[in-house]
Write a protein that holds these residues in place. Sequence first.
Motif, mmCIF file in Angstrom:
data_model
loop_
_atom_site.group_PDB
_atom_site.id
_atom_site.type_symbol
_atom_site.label_atom_id
_atom_site.label_comp_id
_atom_site.label_asym_id
_atom_site.label_seq_id
_atom_site.Cartn_x
_atom_site.Cartn_y
_atom_site.Cartn_z
ATOM 1 N N VAL A 68 0.835 -1.204 0.000
ATOM 2 C CA VAL A 68 0.000 0.000 0.000
ATOM 3 C C VAL A 68 0.869 1.253 0.000
ATOM 4 O O VAL A 68 0.627 2.211 -0.750
ATOM 5 C CB VAL A 68 -0.946 -0.015 1.221
ATOM 6 C CG1 VAL A 68 -1.620 1.338 1.387
ATOM 7 C CG2 VAL A 68 -1.991 -1.107 1.061
ATOM 8 N N GLY A 72 1.332 4.221 -2.835
ATOM 9 C CA GLY A 72 1.300 5.643 -2.527
ATOM 10 C C GLY A 72 2.486 6.371 -3.132
ATOM 11 O O GLY A 72 2.369 7.528 -3.585
ATOM 12 N N VAL A 97 -5.281 12.490 -2.213
ATOM 13 C CA VAL A 97 -5.961 11.201 -2.327
ATOM 14 C C VAL A 97 -5.018 10.073 -1.938
ATOM 15 O O VAL A 97 -5.395 9.147 -1.202
ATOM 16 C CB VAL A 97 -6.488 11.009 -3.760
ATOM 17 C CG1 VAL A 97 -6.926 9.573 -3.984
ATOM 18 C CG2 VAL A 97 -7.642 11.960 -4.037
ATOM 19 N N ASP A 98 -3.770 10.137 -2.404
ATOM 20 C CA ASP A 98 -2.816 9.082 -2.068
ATOM 21 C C ASP A 98 -2.530 9.039 -0.576
ATOM 22 O O ASP A 98 -2.457 7.959 0.024
ATOM 23 C CB ASP A 98 -1.515 9.293 -2.841
ATOM 24 C CG ASP A 98 -1.569 8.691 -4.227
ATOM 25 O OD1 ASP A 98 -1.796 7.473 -4.327
ATOM 26 O OD2 ASP A 98 -1.412 9.428 -5.206
ATOM 27 N N LEU A 100 -4.487 10.031 1.858
ATOM 28 C CA LEU A 100 -5.673 9.510 2.547
ATOM 29 C C LEU A 100 -5.813 8.008 2.355
ATOM 30 O O LEU A 100 -6.135 7.276 3.305
ATOM 31 C CB LEU A 100 -6.920 10.233 2.041
ATOM 32 C CG LEU A 100 -7.114 11.670 2.525
ATOM 33 C CD1 LEU A 100 -8.314 12.298 1.835
ATOM 34 C CD2 LEU A 100 -7.297 11.697 4.037
ATOM 35 N N VAL A 101 -5.586 7.530 1.129
ATOM 36 C CA VAL A 101 -5.716 6.091 0.867
ATOM 37 C C VAL A 101 -4.715 5.299 1.699
ATOM 38 O O VAL A 101 -5.057 4.290 2.336
ATOM 39 C CB VAL A 101 -5.528 5.810 -0.636
ATOM 40 C CG1 VAL A 101 -5.345 4.315 -0.877
ATOM 41 C CG2 VAL A 101 -6.726 6.310 -1.424
ATOM 42 N N VAL A 102 -3.456 5.748 1.707
ATOM 43 C CA VAL A 102 -2.435 5.043 2.492
ATOM 44 C C VAL A 102 -2.779 5.072 3.976
ATOM 45 O O VAL A 102 -2.684 4.052 4.678
ATOM 46 C CB VAL A 102 -1.045 5.660 2.236
ATOM 47 C CG1 VAL A 102 -0.013 5.067 3.199
ATOM 48 C CG2 VAL A 102 -0.610 5.431 0.796
ATOM 49 N N ILE A 104 -5.775 5.529 5.454
ATOM 50 C CA ILE A 104 -6.980 4.750 5.764
ATOM 51 C C ILE A 104 -6.696 3.258 5.701
ATOM 52 O O ILE A 104 -7.091 2.487 6.591
ATOM 53 C CB ILE A 104 -8.121 5.139 4.808
ATOM 54 C CG1 ILE A 104 -8.581 6.571 5.098
ATOM 55 C CG2 ILE A 104 -9.294 4.178 4.944
ATOM 56 C CD1 ILE A 104 -9.570 7.113 4.092
ATOM 57 N N LEU A 105 -5.994 2.809 4.645
ATOM 58 C CA LEU A 105 -5.690 1.379 4.534
ATOM 59 C C LEU A 105 -4.761 0.925 5.657
ATOM 60 O O LEU A 105 -4.875 -0.202 6.149
ATOM 61 C CB LEU A 105 -5.064 1.079 3.177
ATOM 62 C CG LEU A 105 -6.024 1.141 1.981
ATOM 63 C CD1 LEU A 105 -5.285 0.854 0.691
ATOM 64 C CD2 LEU A 105 -7.168 0.143 2.157
ATOM 65 N N LEU A 193 -18.852 8.421 -2.800
ATOM 66 C CA LEU A 193 -17.729 8.258 -1.887
ATOM 67 C C LEU A 193 -18.193 8.279 -0.434
ATOM 68 O O LEU A 193 -17.700 7.505 0.401
ATOM 69 C CB LEU A 193 -16.702 9.369 -2.120
ATOM 70 C CG LEU A 193 -15.931 9.302 -3.443
ATOM 71 C CD1 LEU A 193 -15.057 10.526 -3.615
ATOM 72 C CD2 LEU A 193 -15.096 8.042 -3.513
#
Length: 211
Positions: A68, A72, A97-98, A100-102, A104-105, A193
């Motif tokens: 993950v 990112g 976005v990257d 947040l994604v990293v 959150i995951l 979303l």
Amino acid sequence: ALQGGRLRIYLAVTFGVITAAVGATLARGELNLHVDASGVPFHKWGVVLLIAAGVVTVLLTRSRLVAVCALGTVGAGVALIFVLYGAPDVAITQLMVDILVVAILALVLPRLPRFGKTTAPTARFRPASAVIAVAFGVVMAVLALGVASTGVDRQITEFYEARSVPEAYGRNIVNVILVDFRAFDTLGEIVVLGAAGLAAWALLTSMRREP
């Protein structure tokens, strides 16, 4: 045959169909590909190497968290490309976005249940998946080069340039398009979303209640 409940199969079918459809269309057309990398400065090659390093890390690691984070890194490299070519607003969106994604995951992965013995993925090499991935990458690269080699029709660009300030009262054309000219589309994306986020929160909350 397709609805087997395995995400890997779903992804393979999806990307395989896209590759075959787009590749067949490109093969039937006449593309004038022009590739000249002689004038690319050194720092831009550094961004390419950063993205390549992230991809290689994803392929070699056995840790989902490391994968993950490596993805990112790829997204951060794409954001740098936007910065280098004069799109800082898009770069900020991509980077946020990257991040947040990293984040959150990274929070979600420790809460997920462990794989059972019959469902645990293996680290073995999958030739079919590799072929689909490489073919998809080649087709997308050829498509991007073909688009870049053709002339640009500025009809839509000139429409927004002429109407951004007098009709939407904004000089940032990208923001004006998102929040004015296609506001309902943007609102729909936000709703999707938000619904996905609420569903994920509900699932994680229900898992935390179990012993």
